[in-house]
Design an enzyme around this catalytic site. Structure first.
Site, short mmCIF file in Angstrom:
data_model
loop_
_atom_site.label_atom_id
_atom_site.label_comp_id
_atom_site.label_asym_id
_atom_site.label_seq_id
_atom_site.Cartn_x
_atom_site.Cartn_y
_atom_site.Cartn_z
N LYS A 1 -5.58 -9.89 8.77
CA LYS A 1 -4.97 -10.30 7.50
C LYS A 1 -4.34 -11.69 7.65
O LYS A 1 -3.77 -12.01 8.71
CB LYS A 1 -3.90 -9.27 7.12
CG LYS A 1 -3.28 -9.46 5.74
CD LYS A 1 -2.31 -8.32 5.43
CE LYS A 1 -1.62 -8.47 4.09
NZ LYS A 1 -0.67 -7.36 3.83
N SER B 1 -1.18 -4.98 -0.44
CA SER B 1 -1.59 -6.37 -0.35
C SER B 1 -2.68 -6.63 0.68
O SER B 1 -3.24 -7.71 0.71
CB SER B 1 -0.37 -7.23 -0.02
OG SER B 1 0.15 -6.86 1.25
N SER C 1 1.13 -1.42 1.87
CA SER C 1 -0.01 -2.33 1.85
C SER C 1 -1.10 -2.04 2.87
O SER C 1 -2.15 -2.68 2.81
CB SER C 1 0.46 -3.76 2.01
OG SER C 1 1.01 -4.20 0.80
N1 GLN Z 1 2.95 -3.22 -3.35
C1 GLN Z 1 4.14 -3.41 -2.58
C2 GLN Z 1 4.80 -4.70 -2.97
O1 GLN Z 1 4.27 -5.37 -3.79
C3 GLN Z 1 3.86 -3.36 -1.12
C4 GLN Z 1 3.50 -4.65 -0.50
C5 GLN Z 1 3.36 -4.56 0.98
O2 GLN Z 1 3.41 -3.49 1.58
N2 GLN Z 1 3.20 -5.71 1.61
O3 GLN Z 1 5.83 -5.05 -2.50
#
Ligand code: GLN
Length: 472
Positions: free
Chosen positions: A78, A153, A177
């Site tokens: 990532k 994400s 995420s």
């Molecule tokens: N969807 C969550 C957020 O927007 C999780 C994001 C993440 O785990 N990086 O914060």
């Protein structure tokens, strides 16, 4: 032989048996990326030459008999995880030209074990989002459900694995995420216990919750990656060696709790698959019982408050002078303003505003402290549940992947869809997502097992047994 349809374990066996070479494997994935990734947009940067050089070195280790189980196997990473000399953007204009002078410990360990990094994957800007569509380079699409989001994400990492453009990938999980993209793409993903994997070299979003975790085709592949990455690191003071919790009595070992709050507000097909998953665990000899986590209802609010507060503070370093997109202007203030205006996208701006507001004098007690109190209640409630249940089984998301664009203008609706994953983040607990089946329209549905701190192996064992038993 379709190399790109295989996971780490299978490819490793073929390497060990000399039926394939490490350069052949890397080549096969890189060729397929070139041919097909214009459709999925799962990668932001490819490191083709570096990958081929390392694949050749891995082959020498294989030939010389000094190889381990990961030697010569490809990996996608990532784009918020730093690798020395490779552009790392966080999918933000703010870091579009950033080339890190160091490598994240997690990657260092996997490369040290002989893995070959193919490239960096697409994501939500600064890992803030649930769709990966806030990427400043344009979002990826879900190869397991074309036309729909791959989740976020870590959506690029999941899309790459689902499309056969990497046998496995690293994602990061702050509030789901790793779990949610794995679920949306029909894969397995592990959010490790907070502190189990070093955060050194991971660009910070919410430091008290960020964790690097694997996304792969099977629990066995996640296990390989997790074992190689985990462990204390002197460069991350929150990292710990961690010992798995003591086993406890027989009844306890075989009890799975279903926290009822997680099962409200599910789409009908998700609810049906969740019920069938629980039944399948019962058939495997688990005692399955309903339990309750009352503070669940405050989870999303507490998570977005705390994570935005930490993000506002972490992202204040991007001032266009010391860090980030170079700002234009005559004064320091003008330069900072210009850099941040042009560098950050809307969602990141929203989080910074929310975070600074929650931390400001007069609101700190009303918001930040109350969210912190929710976090404490959740922890205590989980502790109580884990004194009676070895594992908890929960849906990963209330509904399967939605069409690209559908929730883009409804941030609150997207936040609400994180309800099932944020409790593990707030409590610092491990969670393993695995495929539970598909809806009538063919959309993957994932379920997650949660456990006590450092009980990852138990989660992996249970999911493996479930999948080997044929699933639902
Ligand atoms: N969807 C969550 C957020 O927007 C999780 C994001 C993440 O785990 N990086 O914060």
């Amino acid at each position: 032989m379709d190399i790109t349809a295989m996971g780490l374990t299978e490819l490793g066996q073929l390497l060990a048996g000399r039926q394939l070479s490490a350069p052949e494997i890397a080549r096969a994935f890189l060729d397929r990326i070139r041919l097909e990734d214009s459709r999925w947009h799962s990668y932001l940067t490819l490191c083709e030459e570096r990958a081929m050089t390392r694949a050749k070195a891995a082959q020498r280790a294989l030939d010389g008999g000094t190889a381990g189980p990961l030697t010569g196997l490809p990996l996608a990473v990532k784009d918020n995880i730093c690798i020395h000399g490779i552009r790392t953007t966080c999918a933000s204009r703010m870091l579009a030209d950033f080339v890190p002078p160091y490598t994240a410990t997690a990657v260092e360990r996997l490369e040290g074990a002989g893995m070959v990094v193919l490239g960096k994957t697409n994501m939500d800007e600064f890992a803030m989002g649930s769709t990966s569509q806030t990427s400043c380079f344009g979002g990826p699409e879900n190869p397991a459900a074309p036309g729909r989001v791959p989740g976020g994400s870590s959506g690029g990492s999941a899309a790459a694995v689902a499309a056969g453009l990497a046998p496995a990938a690293l994602g990061t999980d702050t509030g789901g995420s790793v779990q949610q993209p794995a679920a949306f793409c029909g894969l397995t993903g592990l959010r490790p216990t907070y502190g189990a994997v070093s955060r050194y070299g991971l660009i910070a979003f919410a430091s008290s919750m960020d964790q690097i975790g694997p996304i792969a085709r099977t629990p066995a592949d996640c296990r390989l990656l997790f074992r190689a990455m985990a462990g204390q690191d002197p460069r991350d003071a929150t990292s710990r060696k961690g010992t798995p919790p003591a086993a406890g009595g027989d009844a306890y070992i075989k009890t799975i709790g279903l926290p009822v709050e997680f099962y409200k507000d599910l789409s009908p097909e998700t609810a049906a698959l969740a019920a069938r998953t629980a039944a399948a665990f019962e058939n495997l000899g688990w005692r399955v019982r309903e339990v309750s986590l009352p503070s669940y209802r405050y989870g999303v609010a507490a998570y977005y408050l705390l994570s935005s507060a930490e993000a506002a503070s972490n992202l204040s370093r991007y001032d266009g002078v010391r860090y980030g997109l170079s700002g234009r202007g005559n004064t320091y203030a003008e330069r900072v303003t210009d850099s941040r205006n042009r560098g950050f996208g809307r969602e990141v701006e929203r989080r910074i505003l929310l975070g600074n507001y929650a931390l400001s004098r007069g609101y700190y007690q009303q918001y930040y402290q109350r969210a912190a109190a929710v976090r404490e209640s959740l922890r205590a409630e989980f502790d109580a549940l884990f004194s009676a249940c070895r594992l908890l089984l929960v849906p990963t998301a209330p509904e399967p992947a939605w069409p690209v664009g559908q929730k883009d203008s409804q941030p609150a609706e997207q936040y609400a869809a994180d309800a099932c994953t944020v409790p593990a983040s707030l409590a610092g607990l491990p969670a393993l997502t695995f495929p539970a089946g598909r809806t009538a329209a063919g959309l993957p549905v994932g379920m997650s097992l949660m456990g006590r701190a450092f009980d990852e192996e138990a989660l992996l064992d249970a999911a493996e047994a479930f999948l080997e038993g044929g699933g639902v």
